[in-house]
Write an enzyme that holds these catalytic residues in place. Structure first.
Site, PDB file in Angstrom:
ATOM      1  N   TYR A 134       0.836  -1.205   0.000  1.00  0.00           N
ATOM      2  CA  TYR A 134       0.000   0.000   0.000  1.00  0.00           C
ATOM      3  C   TYR A 134       0.874   1.259   0.000  1.00  0.00           C
ATOM      4  O   TYR A 134       1.655   1.491   0.921  1.00  0.00           O
ATOM      5  CB  TYR A 134      -0.866  -0.028   1.251  1.00  0.00           C
ATOM      6  CG  TYR A 134      -1.981   0.998   1.288  1.00  0.00           C
ATOM      7  CD1 TYR A 134      -3.264   0.659   0.885  1.00  0.00           C
ATOM      8  CD2 TYR A 134      -1.757   2.294   1.742  1.00  0.00           C
ATOM      9  CE1 TYR A 134      -4.296   1.584   0.938  1.00  0.00           C
ATOM     10  CE2 TYR A 134      -2.795   3.228   1.793  1.00  0.00           C
ATOM     11  CZ  TYR A 134      -4.052   2.859   1.387  1.00  0.00           C
ATOM     12  OH  TYR A 134      -5.073   3.778   1.438  1.00  0.00           O
TER      13      TYR A 134
ATOM     14  N   TYR B 139      -6.370   4.835  -7.287  1.00  0.00           N
ATOM     15  CA  TYR B 139      -6.475   4.736  -5.833  1.00  0.00           C
ATOM     16  C   TYR B 139      -7.864   4.266  -5.477  1.00  0.00           C
ATOM     17  O   TYR B 139      -8.771   5.058  -5.282  1.00  0.00           O
ATOM     18  CB  TYR B 139      -6.168   6.090  -5.184  1.00  0.00           C
ATOM     19  CG  TYR B 139      -6.138   6.050  -3.667  1.00  0.00           C
ATOM     20  CD1 TYR B 139      -5.168   5.307  -2.999  1.00  0.00           C
ATOM     21  CD2 TYR B 139      -7.058   6.748  -2.899  1.00  0.00           C
ATOM     22  CE1 TYR B 139      -5.122   5.263  -1.616  1.00  0.00           C
ATOM     23  CE2 TYR B 139      -7.024   6.713  -1.505  1.00  0.00           C
ATOM     24  CZ  TYR B 139      -6.043   5.974  -0.879  1.00  0.00           C
ATOM     25  OH  TYR B 139      -5.994   5.931   0.498  1.00  0.00           O
TER      26      TYR B 139
END
Lengths: 145, 394
Positions: B300, B350
């Site tokens: 991430y 995203y």
């Protein structure tokens, strides 16, 4: 009205006011009086930050407000360039201050240019006004040690 | 014969589904959620009516029951909304696995769908009335940041990583090597927003400061519209379904004392991500695996330094060594550990980390557009810091 007695040249503070919760109210009330206070456990004496209703070490609910030294060092910092932070004329220096009491506090370092920012530089507390007539603790380079 | 719900059942990811990733979806977040969920079911070959568990994470605006009603879910046995926003992306896999392991659910849908560019913007100063410091959003200490001008995720992230960058001499230019590699991956991924748009190190260095002197524009994830879902079921059932099963060998969450999402300044050592170290320890203990057992990793990276800190936390390199690990090409497709091969949150989109979970599945299936070929992909690590999973070929 207080506005009538205020000098007309005094610019109105544009910084947003603190966001006050029930568990942080005493901190911000003290800041309004230009006092920088921390939360200490009334039983085991350990500092906690952010403030909380229970001591994580001994589970006491007794909270004691103590005046902090107001001294610390710059543990990390950043200059928010984009988007420009609301309420600031110039981009502020935002820093995590490691207080002499061993707790960390996010604040601003004022009176220093971004180029002169150094990790671990000694700083001391002062207060700046916000909108809605509140005050909050910021830090400036410490002159004498 | 043992009673149902009292046996241990291995879990697998049987389906993945997504909408297109854009800057303006032109439809509701609920519709995006429904479309990607249906796509995951169709990918697996599972009837959406048979979903019996639904998991998402906080800051998703679609209601579980409303989404279930779109999909025609006939008898939901479990729902959960995991705290922490994107830090919980991999936790969805963990909790779905645990439900299947325990025999509580047979078909668990996990999803995240958002119009985070066209409808609202995570990257901008919070608008009046939009500051929702609700419990579970991972925003507890933001109250202590906002009045000081730290009003955006990039500012909170920079404060979190600058001590790390300072301690190990990581320059912004060092971060550029990560951005360049991920944009190279995105450039060959037709689903990526930055498809066919690679960058150079100079482009990176010429992009504007977002957080000086740490993060430039090209170190920050995108703001995107889109949805991503996964369908988790038993390994046994997955073998009979449409796709090659992807076994969940291990998965966990880790939130050590005094750690919080993003305004994470109160734990002992700001040069590490204790949550990622905790996730690593738990995952390796669960599986008996070690870093060298992974052929790829999806880490991430809302902001690029977090990928470096996770490379160190998971033991792919030593503390402070991630910048050299990246610079020397180890994360490229022929390196020792290709990471974020879809382009990541910087390059693809995203979708709050969920699109990176899906890329982990594709690498195990062997269907990524940037497929790791140097070694046969047996295991892929997927991490959102506070949670992680090891996905394996069977």
């Amino acid at each position: 009205m207080t506005e009538a007695t205020e000098a007309p040249a005094t610019p109105k503070p544009t910084r947003i006011a603190p966001i006050v919760t029930l568990d942080s109210k005493s901190f911000w009330d003290a800041a309004d009086r230009e006092e920088f206070v921390g939360q200490k456990c009334g039983d085991c004496g350990q500092f906690t930050f952010p403030p909380r209703p229970m001591c994580p070490h001994c589970h006491s609910l007794a909270r004691v407000e103590v005046k902090l030294s107001g001294y610390g060092t710059v543990h990390s910092y950043t200059i928010p360039r984009h988007p420009h932070p609301f309420g600031f004329k110039e981009a502020p220096v935002v820093a995590v201050i490691l207080l002499d009491e061993g707790i960390r506090f996010v604040s601003n370092v004022v009176g220093v240019t971004p180029e002169d920012m150094k990790f671990d530089m000694p700083v001391e507390v002062m207060f700046e006004p916000t909108m809605n007539q509140h005050k909050l603790p910021v830090f400036r380079p410490r002159s004498t040690r | 014969m043992s009673r149902p719900g009292r046996t241990f059942t291995e879990a697998a990811i049987a389906g993945i589904g997504a909408t297109e990733f854009s800057k303006e979806s032109g439809r509701s977040e609920l519709q995006l959620a429904a479309e990607c969920s249906l796509a995951a079911c169709e990918d697996a070959g599972v009837n959406p009516a048979d979903i019996d568990g639904m998991i998402t994470f906080t800051i998703d605006n679609s209601d579980e029951v409303t989404l279930a009603r779109c999909l025609g879910v006939k008898d939901l046995a479990y729902t959960a909304r995991i705290p922490g926003g994107g830090a919980a992306a991999a936790a969805t896999i963990f909790q779905a696995m645990a439900l299947v392991n325990a025999g509580v659910c047979k078909n668990v849908l996990v999803w995240r769908a958002m119009n985070e560019r066209s409808q609202y913007r995570f990257g901008q100063n919070p608008a009046q009335g939009q500051m929702s410091y609700s419990a579970g959003n991972g925003t507890g200490s933001l109250l202590w940041c906002v009045p000081f001008g730290a009003m955006t995720p990039a500012s909170w992230g920079a404060l979190q990583t600058s001590r790390y960058m300072h301690t190990y001499g990581v320059s912004n230019r060092d971060l550029g090597y990560l951005a360049v590699q991920q944009r190279a991956y995105a450039a060959t991924n037709p689903k990526a927003w930055f498809y066919e748009k690679p960058i150079t190190l100079e482009d990176h260095q010429n992009s504007k400061w977002i957080q000086e002197p740490w993060l430039r524009l090209l170190d920050c994830c995108q703001e995107s519209d889109g949805g991503q879902a996964l369908l988790i079921t038993s390994l046994e059932r997955a073998r009979d379904l449409r796709q090659k099963p992807v076994k969940i060998s291990g998965a966990c969450q880790s939130i050590p004392y005094n750690v919080e999402v993003i305004s994470n300044y109160y734990h002992d050592d700001l040069t590490i991500m204790p949550e990622a170290w905790g996730t690593a320890k738990r995952l390796y203990a669960q599986t008996g695996m070690q870093p060298s057992d992974m052929q790829a990793a999806m880490l991430y990276e809302a902001f690029s330094p977090h990928a470096l800190m996770q490379l160190e936390a998971f033991g792919f390199c030593g503390k402070g060594e991630a910048k050299d690990f990246i610079k020397s090409g180890e994360i490229a497709i022929d390196g020792s550990l290709p990471i974020n091969t879809h382009g990541g949150l910087l390059g693809e989109a995203y979708i709050h980390g969920m699109n990176s979970m899906a890329e982990g599945v594709r690498q195990v299936r062997g269907t990524s557009v940037n497929q790791v070929k140097k070694r046969k992909v047996e295991n892929v690590l997927v991490s959102s810091g506070m949670a992680g999973a090891i996905l394996s070929a069977v």
